[in-house]
Design a protein around this motif. Structure first.
Motif, PDB file in Angstrom:
ATOM      1  N   ARG A  80      56.629 -58.454 -10.446  1.00  0.00           N
ATOM      2  CA  ARG A  80      56.345 -57.480  -9.383  1.00  0.00           C
ATOM      3  C   ARG A  80      57.420 -56.405  -9.289  1.00  0.00           C
ATOM      4  N   TYR A  81      58.569 -56.642  -9.928  1.00  0.00           N
ATOM      5  CA  TYR A  81      59.675 -55.694  -9.847  1.00  0.00           C
ATOM      6  C   TYR A  81      59.588 -54.649 -10.945  1.00  0.00           C
ATOM      7  N   SER A  82      60.449 -53.662 -10.842  1.00  0.00           N
ATOM      8  CA  SER A  82      60.499 -52.601 -11.848  1.00  0.00           C
ATOM      9  C   SER A  82      61.018 -53.171 -13.179  1.00  0.00           C
ATOM     10  N   PRO A  83      60.775 -52.467 -14.286  1.00  0.00           N
ATOM     11  CA  PRO A  83      61.261 -52.939 -15.588  1.00  0.00           C
ATOM     12  C   PRO A  83      62.778 -53.140 -15.632  1.00  0.00           C
ATOM     13  N   LYS A  84      63.505 -52.321 -14.877  1.00  0.00           N
ATOM     14  CA  LYS A  84      64.961 -52.457 -14.862  1.00  0.00           C
ATOM     15  C   LYS A  84      65.380 -53.790 -14.225  1.00  0.00           C
ATOM     16  N   VAL A  85      64.758 -54.141 -13.115  1.00  0.00           N
ATOM     17  CA  VAL A  85      65.064 -55.412 -12.441  1.00  0.00           C
ATOM     18  C   VAL A  85      64.602 -56.583 -13.306  1.00  0.00           C
ATOM     19  N   GLN A  86      63.457 -56.432 -13.969  1.00  0.00           N
ATOM     20  CA  GLN A  86      62.976 -57.479 -14.875  1.00  0.00           C
ATOM     21  C   GLN A  86      63.969 -57.714 -16.009  1.00  0.00           C
ATOM     22  N   LEU A  87      64.535 -56.626 -16.540  1.00  0.00           N
ATOM     23  CA  LEU A  87      65.533 -56.750 -17.610  1.00  0.00           C
ATOM     24  C   LEU A  87      66.776 -57.487 -17.120  1.00  0.00           C
ATOM     25  N   ILE A  88      67.162 -57.209 -15.894  1.00  0.00           N
ATOM     26  CA  ILE A  88      68.326 -57.896 -15.319  1.00  0.00           C
ATOM     27  C   ILE A  88      68.045 -59.392 -15.201  1.00  0.00           C
ATOM     28  N   PHE A  89      66.879 -59.751 -14.699  1.00  0.00           N
ATOM     29  CA  PHE A  89      66.517 -61.169 -14.589  1.00  0.00           C
ATOM     30  C   PHE A  89      66.428 -61.832 -15.964  1.00  0.00           C
ATOM     31  N   ASP A  90      65.867 -61.123 -16.932  1.00  0.00           N
ATOM     32  CA  ASP A  90      65.795 -61.661 -18.293  1.00  0.00           C
ATOM     33  C   ASP A  90      67.189 -61.910 -18.859  1.00  0.00           C
ATOM     34  N   ASN A  91      68.082 -60.959 -18.643  1.00  0.00           N
ATOM     35  CA  ASN A  91      69.449 -61.124 -19.141  1.00  0.00           C
ATOM     36  C   ASN A  91      70.175 -62.271 -18.454  1.00  0.00           C
TER      37      ASN A  91
END
Length: 163
Positions: A80-91
């Motif tokens: 549900r978050y932006s791609p930038k926040v998704q990248l942070i969670f993935d990292n």
């Protein structure tokens, strides 16, 4: 970074090939065991040998599964978050995976050097099994480390214009 990723890819592929060979061996062992029982001459240690090779298959599949991004992930909240926040969670997830793999690799490496026990029937040394765990988790950690992204994701406008 390219050399690192290529090296990790080759290590992962070697473990994948070994895992596939072990899976074929498991199929052969089980088939021979079943046929020998049907002929009235069961072989001793077939189940234990199949379990050992199953162990190899499972441990060596962790890195490959990580590389294909097939581990179970719950994206219900993150998507549900932006791609930038998704990248942070993935990292963050990749860093946690690397951390856990480092701890397990370290513990199993240290304990494998002291291991003297063997399996009950075939006297297969547990030391080898612990070394296999060390190798499997080490490669899994390297694969997760290679997936940490330092690039910024595209903005939401770029993503929506591509669709």
């Amino acid at each position: 970074m390219k050399v690192f990723s290529t090296s990790v890819f080759y290590m992962m592929n070697i473990l994948k090939i070994i895992g596939m060979i072990c899976l074929a061996i498991v199929m052969l062992i089980i088939s021979v065991g079943v046929i020998s029982r049907l002929l009235g001459r069961p072989l001793l240690g077939v189940i234990e040998l199949a379990e050992i090779f199953h162990f190899f298959v499972i441990i060596f599949s962790f890195g490959y599964t990580q590389a294909k991004k097939e581990h179970i992930a719950i994206g219900l909240l993150v998507d549900r978050y932006s791609p930038k926040v998704q990248l942070i969670f993935d990292n963050i997830a990749h860093v946690l995976t690397v951390s856990v793999c480092i701890v397990i690799t370290y513990i199993f490496f240290l304990t494998s050097m002291e291991e003297t026990k063997t399996t009950l029937l075939l006297d297969f040394p547990f030391m080898i099994l612990k070394i296999i765990v060390t190798i499997g988790f080490f490669v899994w950690g390297l694969v997760a480390l290679s997936q940490i992204s330092f690039k910024t994701p595209p903005s939401e406008k770029e993503v929506s214009s591509d669709v």
